[in-house]
Write an enzyme that holds these catalytic residues in place. Structure first.
Site, mmCIF file in Angstrom:
data_model
loop_
_atom_site.group_PDB
_atom_site.id
_atom_site.type_symbol
_atom_site.label_atom_id
_atom_site.label_comp_id
_atom_site.label_asym_id
_atom_site.label_seq_id
_atom_site.Cartn_x
_atom_site.Cartn_y
_atom_site.Cartn_z
ATOM 1 N N ALA A 142 0.788 -1.108 0.133
ATOM 2 C CA ALA A 142 0.274 0.136 0.109
ATOM 3 C C ALA A 142 1.060 1.564 -0.338
ATOM 4 C CB ALA A 142 -0.650 -0.156 0.690
ATOM 5 N N GLY A 185 0.313 -5.250 1.060
ATOM 6 C CA GLY A 185 -1.095 -4.923 0.021
ATOM 7 C C GLY A 185 -0.206 -5.807 -1.030
ATOM 8 N N GLU A 188 -0.661 -9.244 -0.552
ATOM 9 C CA GLU A 188 -1.551 -9.565 -0.320
ATOM 10 C C GLU A 188 -2.962 -9.616 -1.345
ATOM 11 O OE1 GLU A 188 -2.014 -6.839 2.586
ATOM 12 O OE2 GLU A 188 -2.362 -7.515 3.912
HETATM 13 N N1 CO8 Z 1 4.617 3.251 -0.258
HETATM 14 C C1 CO8 Z 1 5.192 3.835 -1.017
HETATM 15 N N2 CO8 Z 1 6.403 4.534 -2.081
HETATM 16 C C2 CO8 Z 1 6.637 3.561 -2.246
HETATM 17 C C3 CO8 Z 1 6.651 2.316 -0.970
HETATM 18 C C4 CO8 Z 1 5.336 2.645 -0.867
HETATM 19 N N3 CO8 Z 1 4.689 1.250 -0.580
HETATM 20 N N4 CO8 Z 1 7.603 1.174 -1.424
HETATM 21 C C5 CO8 Z 1 8.568 2.340 -2.527
HETATM 22 N N5 CO8 Z 1 8.175 3.359 -2.625
HETATM 23 C C6 CO8 Z 1 8.686 4.482 -2.918
HETATM 24 C C7 CO8 Z 1 9.983 4.883 -2.220
HETATM 25 O O1 CO8 Z 1 9.103 5.017 -1.694
HETATM 26 C C8 CO8 Z 1 11.072 4.434 -3.462
HETATM 27 O O2 CO8 Z 1 10.486 6.883 -3.993
HETATM 28 P P1 CO8 Z 1 11.265 8.020 -3.870
HETATM 29 O O3 CO8 Z 1 12.287 7.446 -5.059
HETATM 30 O O4 CO8 Z 1 10.539 8.646 -5.203
HETATM 31 O O5 CO8 Z 1 12.566 7.767 -3.023
HETATM 32 C C9 CO8 Z 1 10.182 4.513 -4.741
HETATM 33 O O6 CO8 Z 1 9.446 3.203 -4.530
HETATM 34 C C10 CO8 Z 1 11.506 3.548 -4.942
HETATM 35 O O7 CO8 Z 1 12.245 2.524 -3.497
HETATM 36 P P2 CO8 Z 1 12.994 2.723 -3.130
HETATM 37 O O8 CO8 Z 1 13.869 4.258 -3.333
HETATM 38 O O9 CO8 Z 1 12.755 2.126 -1.670
HETATM 39 O O10 CO8 Z 1 13.761 1.311 -3.833
HETATM 40 P P3 CO8 Z 1 14.597 0.564 -3.561
HETATM 41 O O11 CO8 Z 1 14.928 -0.628 -4.611
HETATM 42 O O12 CO8 Z 1 15.779 0.300 -2.847
HETATM 43 O O13 CO8 Z 1 13.605 -0.869 -2.122
HETATM 44 C C11 CO8 Z 1 12.478 -1.643 -1.517
HETATM 45 C C12 CO8 Z 1 12.742 -1.711 -2.387
HETATM 46 C C13 CO8 Z 1 12.649 -3.359 -0.651
HETATM 47 C C14 CO8 Z 1 10.338 -2.430 -1.713
HETATM 48 C C15 CO8 Z 1 11.615 -0.431 -1.072
HETATM 49 O O14 CO8 Z 1 11.407 0.399 -1.489
HETATM 50 C C16 CO8 Z 1 10.343 -0.897 0.612
HETATM 51 O O15 CO8 Z 1 10.996 -1.457 1.267
HETATM 52 N N6 CO8 Z 1 9.178 -0.510 0.121
HETATM 53 C C17 CO8 Z 1 8.162 -0.662 1.177
HETATM 54 C C18 CO8 Z 1 7.580 -1.592 0.852
HETATM 55 C C19 CO8 Z 1 6.634 -2.180 2.438
HETATM 56 O O16 CO8 Z 1 6.705 -1.876 3.297
HETATM 57 N N7 CO8 Z 1 5.271 -2.237 2.195
HETATM 58 C C20 CO8 Z 1 4.666 -2.514 2.698
HETATM 59 C C21 CO8 Z 1 3.483 -1.175 3.270
HETATM 60 S S1 CO8 Z 1 2.162 -1.312 3.947
HETATM 61 C C22 CO8 Z 1 1.019 -2.108 3.462
HETATM 62 O O17 CO8 Z 1 1.167 -2.371 2.600
HETATM 63 C C23 CO8 Z 1 0.040 -2.514 4.414
HETATM 64 C C24 CO8 Z 1 -1.437 -2.909 3.150
HETATM 65 C C25 CO8 Z 1 -2.382 -2.961 4.366
HETATM 66 C C26 CO8 Z 1 -3.712 -3.424 3.755
HETATM 67 C C27 CO8 Z 1 -4.879 -2.785 4.749
HETATM 68 C C28 CO8 Z 1 -6.317 -3.155 4.014
HETATM 69 C C29 CO8 Z 1 -7.329 -2.761 5.612
#
Ligand code: CO8
Length: 334
Positions: A142, A185, A188
């Site tokens: 998400a 998400g 999911e």
């Molecule tokens: N949300 C928003 N932006 C994101 C997300 C995200 N989940 N993941 C990555 N991005 C963005 C980064 O902020 C970055 O943006 P910018 O270049 O502007 O800084 C860009 O994508 C590239 O990301 P990274 O530079 O971090 O790329 P890396 O290759 O270094 O890392 C990862 C990739 C490992 C995937 C890393 O981006 C990461 O850890 N992302 C977050 C993953 C995460 O925590 N996901 C869970 C989110 S919470 C969730 O999903 C809850 C769902 C609940 C549903 C509920 C329903 C009721």
């Protein structure tokens, strides 16, 4: 947004490098071009009147429909038809396309996704849907920037993310073709689909614990049913990711496929499903899904009733006659 979705049909087999904006810009002029385009190999450029070109990729035995179902901001949606297409034998391909945020599932993206799934649900050419992302990310969860400042009262009152579950209401099968990250998400969403195919570079995880929250769209419920309690607990409590092979060993995914061929293979599987009786496919999906929600006795009763009901369809007569006559069945989904 609504107007965009109702945009004129597009002529394209798009690839990920084509932005939705470019597609929108081309829509009007493309719709005036030939209604279908057959791809026999190689890369074809389809010129459109706005000086833009939409590249079509090589795909043997696949006819790309001239029309996209619609045009969206955060996804690409297109229809693929096999060379010999029985009624309903096509595949609806949805590509999540928010590359700068690794396909993080912002509200607008999910709205597009649900709209496209519903459009394919209504489309009689389509018998199966494939959802995929980019080579790097299926979806990284998400959108954290959308959630970070939210307050309890707000997320509770608007029942945040409840609309995600609309994906599971589709009666046609949905295949998730996962390359790269499927986190939070994103994992999911994959689990809401009926079959998960993993590219060899896929990584699955529920890292919400690292953000001070827990999974909220099935990560504590569907995951345990897929991989069992211990593995689910490990993933949910540590936030550690598992790779494609581990996901296969744990039972989360049906197959691991070389990442470069993942989407192509997912579409082929979609064609295989789409050429069956649409009635039987829908009832099979419903019956298998009931197993996750009910007792064995109830599930068996439901399955038997579905089985009985199929004897009211033309497809059952056709399927069984074709077997006895040693020919390929021609299902009409009736
Ligand atoms: N949300 C928003 N932006 C994101 C997300 C995200 N989940 N993941 C990555 N991005 C963005 C980064 O902020 C970055 O943006 P910018 O270049 O502007 O800084 C860009 O994508 C590239 O990301 P990274 O530079 O971090 O790329 P890396 O290759 O270094 O890392 C990862 C990739 C490992 C995937 C890393 O981006 C990461 O850890 N992302 C977050 C993953 C995460 O925590 N996901 C869970 C989110 S919470 C969730 O999903 C809850 C769902 C609940 C549903 C509920 C329903 C009721």
């Amino acid at each position: 947004m609504f107007a965009v979705r109702q945009a004129a049909p597009l002529l394209a087999r798009t690839n990920a490098r084509i932005t939705p904006i470019a597609l929108k810009a081309c829509a009007a002029s493309i719709s005036a071009a030939a209604p279908t385009h057959r791809i026999d190999g190689g890369i074809t450029n389809l010129a459109c009147g706005n000086d833009c070109k939409i590249r079509t990729l090589s795909n043997h035995s696949i006819r790309t429909m001239a029309t996209l179902s619609a045009s969206y901001d955060h996804i690409l949606a297109e229809k693929r038809m096999p060379e010999t297409s029985a009624k309903g034998g096509g595949v609806g391909l949805i590509t999540l396309h928010r590359p700068k945020a690794l396909n993080a599932l912002c509200d607008a993206l999910f709205e597009d996704l649900i709209h496209a799934v519903n459009a394919f649900e209504e489309d009689e050419d389509v018998g199966c849907v494939v959802i995929t992302g980019s080579p790097k990310a299926f979806a990284a969860g998400a959108d954290i920037s959308e959630m970070s400042t939210q307050e309890f009262a707000n997320v509770y009152k608007k029942n945040m993310f409840t609309q995600w579950a609309d994906i599971t209401k589709a009666s046609k099968p949905i295949i998730a073709a996962v390359n790269g990250f499927a986190l939070g998400g994103g994992c999911e969403l994959a689990m809401m689909c009926d079959i998960i195919l993993a590219g060899s570079n896929a990584q699955f995880g529920q890292p919400e614990i690292n953000l001070g929250v827990i999974p909220g769209a099935g990560g504590t419920q569907r995951l345990i049913r897929a991989v069992g309690k211990s593995k689910a607990m490990e993933m949910v409590l540590t936030g550690n990711r598992i790779n494609a092979e581990e996901a296969f060993a744990a039972g989360l995914v049906a197959k691991v496929i070389d990442s470069d061929h993942l989407v192509e293979e997912a579409i082929k599987m979609g064609f295989t499903i789409a050429e069956k009786s649409g009635m039987a496919v829908r009832m099979a999906k419903e019956a298998v899904n009931v197993a996750e929600e009910t007792s064995l006795a109830e599930g068996l009763r439901f399955e038997r009733r579905m089985f009985h009901a199929l004897f009211a369809t033309k497809d059952q007569k056709e399927g069984m006659s074709a077997f006895l006559e040693k020919r390929k069945p021609e299902f009409t989904n009736e």
